[in-house]
Design an enzyme around this catalytic site. Structure first.
Site, PDB file in Angstrom:
ATOM      1  N   HIS A   1       0.565  -1.297  -0.230  1.00 47.21           N
ATOM      2  CA  HIS A   1      -0.500  -0.009  -0.105  1.00 47.21           C
ATOM      3  C   HIS A   1       0.975   1.483   0.206  1.00 47.21           C
ATOM      4  O   HIS A   1       0.198   2.403   0.160  1.00 47.21           O
ATOM      5  CB  HIS A   1      -1.041   0.471   1.063  1.00 47.21           C
TER       6      HIS A   1
ATOM      7  N   LYS B   1      -8.842  13.815   5.315  1.00 51.13           N
ATOM      8  CA  LYS B   1      -7.256  12.497   4.913  1.00 51.13           C
ATOM      9  C   LYS B   1      -6.995  13.011   5.927  1.00 51.13           C
ATOM     10  O   LYS B   1      -6.660  13.816   6.534  1.00 51.13           O
ATOM     11  CB  LYS B   1      -7.338  12.141   3.274  1.00 51.13           C
ATOM     12  N   ARG B   2      -6.342  11.298   6.340  1.00 49.63           N
ATOM     13  CA  ARG B   2      -5.057  12.062   7.541  1.00 49.63           C
ATOM     14  C   ARG B   2      -3.734  12.925   6.681  1.00 49.63           C
ATOM     15  O   ARG B   2      -4.071  12.674   5.532  1.00 49.63           O
ATOM     16  CB  ARG B   2      -4.154  10.412   7.256  1.00 49.63           C
TER      17      ARG B   2
ATOM     18  N   LYS C   1       0.818  15.044   1.334  1.00 46.91           N
ATOM     19  CA  LYS C   1      -0.607  14.558   1.071  1.00 46.91           C
ATOM     20  C   LYS C   1      -0.980  15.936   0.602  1.00 46.91           C
ATOM     21  O   LYS C   1      -1.862  16.547  -0.057  1.00 46.91           O
ATOM     22  CB  LYS C   1      -2.229  14.324   1.971  1.00 46.91           C
TER      23      LYS C   1
ATOM     24  N   LYS D   1     -15.297   7.700  -2.633  1.00 45.38           N
ATOM     25  CA  LYS D   1     -16.066   8.199  -2.170  1.00 45.38           C
ATOM     26  C   LYS D   1     -17.022   9.345  -2.760  1.00 45.38           C
ATOM     27  O   LYS D   1     -18.016   9.852  -2.904  1.00 45.38           O
ATOM     28  CB  LYS D   1     -15.775   7.918  -0.684  1.00 45.38           C
TER      29      LYS D   1
END
Ligand code: 26Q
Length: 821
Positions: free
Chosen positions: A359, A550-551, A556, A662
């Site tokens: 991942h 998100k985390r 990110k 999503k």
């Protein structure tokens, strides 16, 4: 609420509810918590028969099974999902009229099962739903953490962590199954002996045993009478464990030892992107693997008898990242030492049973464990790993004679002052399948991180692009859109999301467009309530809802988002609002408690949000909120209400992303980089319905050695001004210096995340999005096209591919037989 209902309930669920209240709660006055408990127990009662039938059909048809091993299952709430999948929503609402309470109010009583950090844990949960829906015999194995993911609040803009005591009111969904309890050995020493047949064997002696107690959670399929199992292990001290010390007269020590054993499953580690090398974490991993493999072997012996030679034709073990990779060594130990198979037979079984999913591409996130930890805790496993490595390196040497560097590179043991075990290499060597989670990610694995292994064993490597379950992430969380879809294209999409393409022929239909828009506005009203309650910030449904949840991680790039907010703030201050689209920016996520930089970005966003929301000039154009305690249940309110989905990671760093899916399903449009599954989303929806920006993974890699952030700052007047304002201390007037690290990171030529390089491209994409939002009809059409194109990102599709290309467990005939049973 009164304990005796005003009307008599007629359905099975209603009667069960009445019974639970009368005989199990023993109360005259009900509060919502109690009524929720009673309702959950009643719903569980409704699925017990199907659960038993599923187990017995698994037993009678001697089929292959899959065990999905994961340190994380981020299940969220179970009630709404169970009602949907069992088709009990109507019955339930009717039953509740007797108690004059709304179903929604009771649903909110349920604690999230927060047994995961983020994407990887939620993926495991979506996969379980799809496996049950596709009628696949898959059991999830995980840990029943006493404390799941921490709850987050902000104090003065800084993240505070609080324990998540999700089990304190009891968990009505689980069933304690003591007949599956097992013992897991630790520590001790290794000795060789010669057995009765003159065979040289190894014994692991003087171990300290911890009891693994089993708790089963039901996983109902979508309206198909199937209920799969998630088995979670909880650690208990054994009497043995206590007595050994008690007999030596050390009572206090024996109690302390009990705590030590029970610590194993006490808390989920809240890191999601960097290995931290803590001994307790390795204990958790081994505890899960040993208990689960013993359970699988016991199950096999129950079905087929003591001869394990055919184990691999009846079992696949899917490893969710390297967290359960110690399974490779534990499986070998069980087969060699406990069941007395030869090395070659044991290896043949192990390496044709295990399959490994990776991942992450971040090298700092690859798990390595010090050899010295193994010497102490798992001495037998260390021996086995050395033997696996020796035999493997033999193979490498044969393929590439004389290439000693390659041997060093590929060795499962990393030599050095403090030698380490490379868990990813152990997983690759011990598995028949290795997959990444999006096309780009899988390609980068074979070209970069695992290139040597790919050259040696190319047949092992494959891609399985992630997906999310349309039951939770559309049908359940967005009932308004679900109803509109049902009316427009029928209800088949719930179990066959590809049906959504039927919408493509209706994108000019004025009635659809106006209803679609109305649904979005109604969903935005629900999110407005959530944001107001949790943050006090007032959002406005006529504004563009721009969302990043998100985390928190540097890759990110929540920081890039923050810089854009500062840019808009500055424009508004200067009165440069001509053509500016009003927007509400929502950010949410948790930072690992030890991740200082991520926590500073949280503080920055809170400070920027404060300045934005405090200034009346901003109100018509810009509002900003950092939602505390983002979790699965929050996402169920957020994704149906988003207009714009922020997926802005540095290209080549986000393995896949699943939040992006999503949002897309619920009609948000993505602003994103060419990274992870964004690429496949873009492919499905087309450039006209996606705001693409930024450098590609190849460009990022090429730029890295001579990156000059100052050049990007100087050549963008917007970024120049943003940096000036940030550096002036405008957002930290009473807190001098607190953002210095952030500023330095942006300006560093070694900034791996290249925030400055992508800023202007991002700003322009944001301007295009803002512009597009002004044409409501066109925006709504883009929204429809996004939902319509999301079929490929159903986890049913993903699991169909795991099944066909890796697991190969089901055959159609057996499926039908199972259905009739
Ligand atoms: C490792 C060692 C010690 C403690 C914790 C960990 C640890 C725990 C969780 C390391 C990583 C994780 C989680 C990783 C994760 O969530 N990865 C995400 O997986 C998603 C599903 O495949 C992808 O969509 C995301 O791109 C990826 O970041």
């Amino acid at each position: 609420m009164k304990a005796s209902p005003a009307e008599v309930n007629s359905t099975a669920l209603g009667q069960s509810l009445q019974r639970q209240i009368r005989y199990c709660l023993s109360r005259d006055h009900l509060d919502r918590t109690a009524l929720y408990q009673a309702l959950a127990l009643s719903v569980k009662e409704q699925l017990m028969d199907d659960w038993r039938k599923t187990r017995s059909s698994n037993m009678s048809y001697q089929r292959k099974r899959v065990a999905y091993l994961s340190l994380e299952f981020l299940m969220g709430r179970s009630l709404g999902n169970a009602l949907l999948n069992l088709d009990l929503d109507e019955d339930c609402r009717q039953a509740l009229t007797a108690y004059s309470v709304e179903l929604e109010q009771l649903q909110q009583q349920e604690h999230d099962a927060g047994l995961g950090n983020g994407g990887l844990g939620r993926l495991a949960a979506c996969f379980l739903d799809s496996c049950a829906t596709l009628e696949l015999p898959v059991v999830g194995y995980g840990i029943r953490y006493r404390y799941g993911m921490f709850a987050q609040s902000f104090a003065d803009g800084y993240q505070q962590e609080h324990p998540d005591s999700w089990l304190s009111d009891g968990n009505p969904w689980e069933i304690r199954t003591p007949h599956h309890d097992l013992l897991v050995p630790f520590f001790g020493r290794v000795e060789s002996y010669v057995d009765g047949d003159g065979q040289q064997r190894i014994q692991w002696l003087d171990t300290e045993k911890v009891k693994a107690t089993a708790y089963d959670m039901p996983v109902p399929g979508y309206r198909n009478g199937r209920v799969n199992t998630l088995r979670l292990w909880s650690a208990k001290a054994t009497d043995e464990f206590n007595l050994s010390q008690f007999n030596q007269g050390s009572y206090a020590e024996s109690v302390a030892a009990k705590n030590l054993a029970e610590q194993i499953t006490m808390v989920l580690y809240p890191n999601d992107a960097s290995e931290n090398g803590k001994e307790l974490r390795l204990r958790q991993q081994y505890f899960l693997c040993s208990a689960s493999l013993q359970d699988l072997i016991n199950g096999y012996i129950g079905r087929f008898g003591n001869d394990l030679s055919d184990f691999a034709s009846h079992n696949v073990i899917q490893l969710n990242d390297t967290h359960p990779a110690i399974s490779v060594a534990e499986m070998m130990r069980l087969l060699l030492d406990e069941h007395h198979l030869s090395w070659s037979k044991a290896w043949q079984i192990t390496s044709t049973t295990m399959a490994y999913t990776n991942h992450t591409l971040l090298p700092e996130a690859l798990e390595r464990w010090p050899v010295r930890l193994f010497e102490q805790m798992l001495p037998r496993h260390l021996q086995i790993i050395y033997e696996i490595n020796a035999r493997f390196l033999e193979q490498v040497a044969q393929r590439w004679p004389g290439e000693t560097e390659r041997l060093t590179r590929m060795s499962i043991i990393e030599e050095g002052a403090d030698p380490q075990i490379r868990m990813a290499y152990l997983a690759i060597v011990g598995s028949f399948s290795v997959n990444g989670v999006a096309q780009l990610h899988s390609r980068l694995l074979t070209e970069g991180l695992f290139a040597d292994f790919y050259q040696l064993q190319p047949h092992k490597f494959n891609n399985k692009t992630n997906g999310v379950t349309p039951r939770r992430w559309l049908a359940h969380c967005n009932p308004r859109l679900a109803a509109l879809l049902n009316k427009r294209i029928g209800a088949d999409w719930v179990a066959d999301l590809g049906r959504l393409t039927c919408l493509n022929s209706q994108t000019e239909d004025a009635d659809l467009i106006s209803h679609w828009h109305e649904v979005k506005q109604a969903n935005k009203a629900a999110l407005i309530d959530l944001v107001a309650t949790r943050t006090g910030v007032e959002f406005d449904a006529t504004m563009l809802f721009d969302v990043q949840v998100k985390r928190f991680h540097e890759y990110k790039r929540q920081l890039l988002n923050a810089l854009h907010i500062i840019h808009l703030y500055q424009r508004i201050l200067e009165g440069d609002t001509e053509g500016m689209t009003p927007r509400c920016v929502l950010i949410g996520g948790k930072a690992a408690p030890g991740y200082a930089m991520a926590k500073q970005v949280i503080k920055l966003i809170n400070n920027v949000a404060y300045m934005v929301n405090y200034n009346p000039l901003m109100k018509p154009y810009l509002r900003c909120a950092l939602l505390p305690d983002y979790n699965v249940s929050a996402m169920e309110i957020i994704c149906p209400a988003a207009d714009l989905s922020e997926q802005i990671s540095t290209a080549g760093k986000e393995a896949s992303g699943t939040g992006n899916m999503k949002f897309m399903m619920n009609g948000a449009i993505t602003i994103g980089t060419y990274d992870g599954a964004n690429i496949e989303i873009l492919e499905e929806v087309g450039e006209d319905n996606f705001f693409l920006f930024g450098l590609t993974a190849a460009e990022i890699a090429a730029l890295q050695p001579h990156y000059q952030p100052q050049h990007y700052i100087d050549s963008s007047s917007a970024l120049t001004q943003v940096m000036q304002l940030l550096e002036s201390g405008h957002f930290n007037l009473h807190e001098p210096g607190i953002f210095d690290d952030i500023i330095a990171a942006i300006k560093s030529p070694t900034d791996p995340w290249m925030v400055a390089a992508d800023f202007d491209s991002y700003r322009q994409a944001q301007a295009r999005a803002g512009q597009a939002y002004r044409d409501t009809k066109h925006w709504t059409q883009m929204s429809i096209r996004n939902s319509a194109a999301s079929g490929r990102f159903s986890s049913d599709v993903t699991i169909g591919n795991y099944q066909q290309q890796i697991w190969q467990v089901a055959d159609h005939h057996q499926r039908h037989v199972a259905k009739e049973a």
